[in-house]
Every structure is written in structure tokens, then in C-alpha cells.
Design a protein around this motif. Structure first.
Motif, PDB file in Angstrom:
ATOM      1  N   ALA A 174       0.827  -1.204   0.000  1.00 20.39           N
ATOM      2  CA  ALA A 174       0.000   0.000   0.000  1.00 20.39           C
ATOM      3  C   ALA A 174       0.859   1.252   0.000  1.00 20.39           C
ATOM      4  N   VAL A 200       1.984   1.937  -3.518  1.00 17.48           N
ATOM      5  CA  VAL A 200       0.901   2.543  -4.301  1.00 17.48           C
ATOM      6  C   VAL A 200       0.720   4.008  -3.893  1.00 17.48           C
ATOM      7  N   GLY A 201       0.802   4.274  -2.584  1.00 24.32           N
ATOM      8  CA  GLY A 201       0.708   5.654  -2.107  1.00 24.32           C
ATOM      9  C   GLY A 201       1.780   6.538  -2.707  1.00 24.32           C
ATOM     10  N   THR A 259      -7.485   0.617   0.749  1.00 24.41           N
ATOM     11  CA  THR A 259      -7.743   2.032   0.434  1.00 24.41           C
ATOM     12  C   THR A 259      -7.407   2.928   1.610  1.00 24.41           C
ATOM     13  N   VAL A 302      -3.621   3.336   1.892  1.00 26.05           N
ATOM     14  CA  VAL A 302      -3.093   4.301   0.923  1.00 26.05           C
ATOM     15  C   VAL A 302      -3.436   5.717   1.353  1.00 26.05           C
TER      16      VAL A 302
END
Length: 489
Positions: free
Chosen positions: A34, A37-38, A197, A200
Motif C-alpha cells: 500500500a 501505491v501511495g 484504500t 493508501v
């Protein structure tokens, strides 16, 4: 300023305190998958924001005062003022955070400065603030040279950290143990697993904080040797900063288990290196952090004075605030900035505010010019103009070079991504800090209104009435919640 100096200002501003706290900050919010992705989302978003300023510089080359000039010319005096005021206040709060972390790290060598002695730490922060003010009063050129020296000095310990971690300390089993963060969230996030989610989203303000300052070359565009140097410096500075930030945060997951990483202190990079090579590693990183924060402190205290000086010279603040001394230093604005920093030192000390609190509050204020600058670029791409007073033509030369259709489409994409990304960050931010930010914007709106009424003429255009209504409404809510104890630092 030459290209190298402008790049060092960006690196010096971005690579400050944030990178040294990243291992703990990110591990407390997300697993490595995560977090990656962040970083990807942040990288794309912040690169688009940086390119927004490049696009505006290309389309409006006669506007040479960075974020303030673009927003003011395109969206109105008050929106420009609000952007500059938010940027200034964010910088003020960042200064307090930088100095606090500086002395916390110095506490590794001199224990009286550590977090167990908050009064001594606050007094030391005050002394540093006024000492830097005296240096800056001698002129921006001298301060820029000091920034170049500290930028070079602080990069070396970071490179040592990366080299040691890659060659000696990285353990694949730690990195892959919970790549997607399905186990419990550690640190301040609680003891329950977060959705992907939410992980992130939880990383976003920390990752954005470390990029604050990437627009620094635009702020100094009027002092640059050439306009092209501003664009090149912005891109090169972004690449250097992005590479360092991603490497430090992701590689740290492979040194110790994530729960240990999330439990580390603000200078978590030092604790990571201690786990690999022992106390000397922590000492090296602590020394690097002291140099890094000192350099960032100089950079940001330089930036503090720029928006205030420009607003005063343009008649949005009393003109006495924009005066410079014989060395060309905006000493009045620097003095006011140092004075307000001192006020926040007292406020944060009395409220026992943490470094993380300062980071989140400052970031919420920085987002104001990012949102409005991106919006102005969207207007230019779709309407060919912004929103201004009817007499704007007498105040600004709003012309610019012809923009080919293909370039305009690229600028449209950049503006749209930058605008949506900035709005998403406001959504992702803690509502508490958004409300406190609007409350801090309110005094600026009062000063602006009084200044414009004294000068005569129209105060707000239609778009600005919407903006000021939102600010006042949110500030009233924040004040009510403060009085009832439901909102605090």
C-alpha cells in the motif's frame, strides 16, 4: 540564482525533517504494498502539480512571483492573497516543526535538548529562529550559499543509510511478511487491520508533506538567472527528492518487522540504522538530521518572507511590510514572519503539540495554492482567461505567447490531474486540521478587507465571494468546536 542553486533550494526544502521520520510514519499507516501505491499516486500527483507551475510559467512569463502571482492574476486579488497567506502560514508552522525535530535530534548528543525537556527545547527553538533571522537580514544570496552547503552535507548520511541497508541490513522475509498490510495496523492507527484504500489514504499526507517545497523554484523565479532554469530545476529537484524518499521508506520495511518500525520515534531513520550497525549509525543519522533540518530551516525562512513581501508591494498588505534593507533583504517581512513563528512556538508548547500535528496542519494550509493554481491552468486551457475584476487589464498584462493546440491539451491534463489530486488530499486530510486551517485563514481575510477598503474600490469579485463565504463558514464552525472542547491541537 543559477540552476544549481535553484535545484539545491528544492532539495533543501523537501529533504528536511520529513525523510528522517518516514520509516515510522509510513509503517504506522500501511504495509509496503500500500505504501508503494501511495508513493506512486503521490509521485504522479505532485509531478503534475510541479508541471502546473511550469505550464503557468510558460503561458504567463511576465508573472515572475510564483504561486502568488499566477493565482492572483487569474482568479482575483483575494484568491491570490488567500493562496499566499495559506502558503505563508504553512511555512511558519513547518518552521516550528523543523526546529523542534532539530533539537530532538541534537538531544542524542546533548540530552538537555531532548523531548523530556520541552521548555528548554522551546527556548532553543526561539533562539534558532531569531538567529536565522539575523543571517537572512544580511541578504538572500548569503542564505542561499548556506543552503547549498547544508544540502550537500545532509545528502551524504542519507546515501550512507541507503548503501548500508541495501548491502547489509535488508531481510526479504521482513519485507514480504505482510506486504499488503492485512495484519493489524501499528502505531497511532490502532490495533485493527485497515483496508487497502485506507492504508493508501493514511500515507498520503505524510508523502505529500515530504514533497512540499517542490514549487520553490517558482517562488524564486524573479531571482533566477533565466526562466528556463526554473523549469529545469523544478524537474531535476523532483526526481532527486522522489528517488530518495521512496528508497528510504520502502527499504526500511526490510530491516526490522513492521511492528517495530511503526513503534520508532520521529528520527526513525536513525533507529533503523542502529538496528543494522549499532549506535554509531544512529549518531551519524542524527548528525545528518541536524544538518538537514538546519538547511531546510534556512530555506523555509527565506520562503516565508517572499509571499508577504510581494503582497505588500502589490498593495494587498500595508506597503511598509514590503520594505527591503540595503542588502536587498525583505527585513520587515522576515521580522514579522519570525515574530509569528515565535507565537506558534508558544501555542504549540502550551498545547504539547507533536511533530505529526504540526506536519498535518501545515500540509492542509499548503494545499490552498495548489488547488487554485491548478484551477487557473484549467481556466486558461478551456476559457483562455481566468476570473478577475473588470479592471484587471489595468493591473495585469494578461497576454502571453501563443500556445499550440497539442500543448494546450497537455496543459489541460496536467491542470485536471493537479486540481483533482489537490481536492482529494483535502478530503484525505483529517477534518480537524482542515477546520483549524480555515480558522487561521480568517485573520488574513480581515487584514485584506481592511487594506482594500482603505485603498477604495471593489473588495471581492463573484468567485471570491464564494471563497470567502466558505472560509468564514468553516472558521465559525472551528471556533464553535474549539469553545466547546470538541476541537483541539
Amino acid at each position: 540564482m543559477r540552476l544549481g542553486t535553484l535545484v539545491s533550494l528544492i532539495v533543501g526544502s523537501c529533504v528536511g525533517a520529513g525523510i528522517f521520520a518516514l520509516p515510522q510514519n509510513i509503517a504506522g499507516a500501511a504495509g509496503p504494498g500500500a505504501a508503494a501505491v501511495g508513493w506512486l499516486v503521490t509521485g504522479v500527483g505532485m509531478l503534475c502539480v510541479a508541471f502546473v507551475f511550469q505550464a503557468l510559467a510558460h503561458r504567463k512569463p511576465h508573472l515572475d512571483s510564483g504561486v502568488y502571482a499566477y493565482v492572483r492574476a487569474g482568479l482575483g486579488d483575494f484568491v491570490g492573497f488567500s493562496s499566499a497567506w495559506g502558503y505563508w502560514l504553512g511555512t511558519i508552522i513547518a518552521q516550528v516543526g523543523y526546529a523542534t525535530l532539530f533539537f530532538s535530534s541534537l538531544g542524542f548528543f546533548v540530552p538537555v535538548f531532548d523531548g523530556d525537556h520541552p521548555l528548554v527545547q522551546s527556548l532553543a527553538v526561539s533562539a534558532l529562529t531569531w538567529g536565522i533571522f539575523l543571517i537572512l537580514s544580511r541578504g538572500v544570496h548569503q542564505a542561499a550559499i548556506l543552503n547549498v552547503v547544508t544540502t550537500v552535507s545532509k545528502i551524504l548520511p542519507i546515501l550512507v543509510f541507503l548503501g548500508v541497508v541495501v548491502l547489509v541490513g535488508f531481510h526479504t522475509e521482513y519485507f514480504t511478511a505482510d506486504v499488503w498490510g492485512r495484519a493489524a495496523t501499528f502505531g497511532a492507527g490502532g490495533d485493527e487491520a485497515r483496508s487497502f484504500t485506507d492504508q493508501v489514504k493514511g500515507t498520503m499526507l505524510f508523502t505529500v508533506w515530504t514533497f512540499i517545497g517542490v514549487e520553490g523554484a517558482s517562488t524564486y523565479s524573479r531571482r533566477a538567472r533565466s526562466r528556463r532554469d526554473v523549469s529545469v530545476a523544478t524537474f531535476l529537484g523532483f526526481l532527486v527528492v522522489f528517488a530518495l524518499l521512496v528508497a528510504v521508506s520502502l527499504l526500511s520495511y526490510g530491516v526490522v518487522p513492521r511492528e517495530e518500525l511503526a513503534a520508532m520515534g520521529d528520527n526513525s531513520m536513525a533507529e533503523v540504522l542502529r538496528a543494522v550497525v549499532g549506535p554509531w549509525g544512529a549518531g551519524l543519522i542524527s548528525a545528518g538530521l541536524c544538518i538537514s533540518v538546519l538547511g531546510a530551516y534556512v530555506s523555509w525562512q527565506m520562503l516565508c518572507a517572499e509571499p508577504v513581501t510581494l503582497m505588500a508591494q502589490d498593495g494587498l498588505l500595508p506597503r511598509v511590510v514590503g520594505r527591503t534593507n540595503r542588502a536587498g533583504s525583505p527585513v520587515a517581512a522576515q521580522f514579522i514572519s519570525a515574530l509569528v513563528i515565535q507565537v506558534f512556538i508558544v501555542v504549540f508548547y502550551l498545547n504539547q503539540a507533536t511533530y505529526t500535528t504540526m506536519v498535518q496542519l501545515a500540509t492542509s494550509l499548503y494545499l490552498v495554492p495548489y488547488v487554485f493554481s491548478s484551477l487557473y491552468l484549467l481556466f486558461l486551457c478551456t476559457r483562455g482567461e481566468g476570473i478577475q475584476h473588470p479592471d484587471a487589464g489595468r493591473k495585469f498584462d494578461l497576454s502571453g505567447p501563443a500556445v499550440p493546440a497539442g500543448t494546450n491539451r497537455v496543459h489541460l491534463v496536467l491542470g485536471a490531474v493537479g486540481f483533482l489530486y489537490s481536492l482529494w488530499l483535502i478530503y484525505a486530510a483529517d477534518l480537524r486540521f482542515v477546520l483549524l486551517g480555515t480558522l487561521l485563514m480568517l485573520p488574513g481575510a480581515v487584514v485584506y478587507t481592511l487594506t482594500r477598503l482603505a485603498a477604495g474600490g471593489r473588495v471581492f469579485n463573484r468567485f471570491e465571494w464564494v471563497v470567502v463565504t466558505v472560509i468564514v463558514g468553516a472558521a465559525v464552525v472551528a471556533l464553535a468546536l474549539l469553545l466547546t472542547g470538541e476541537l483541539s491541537l
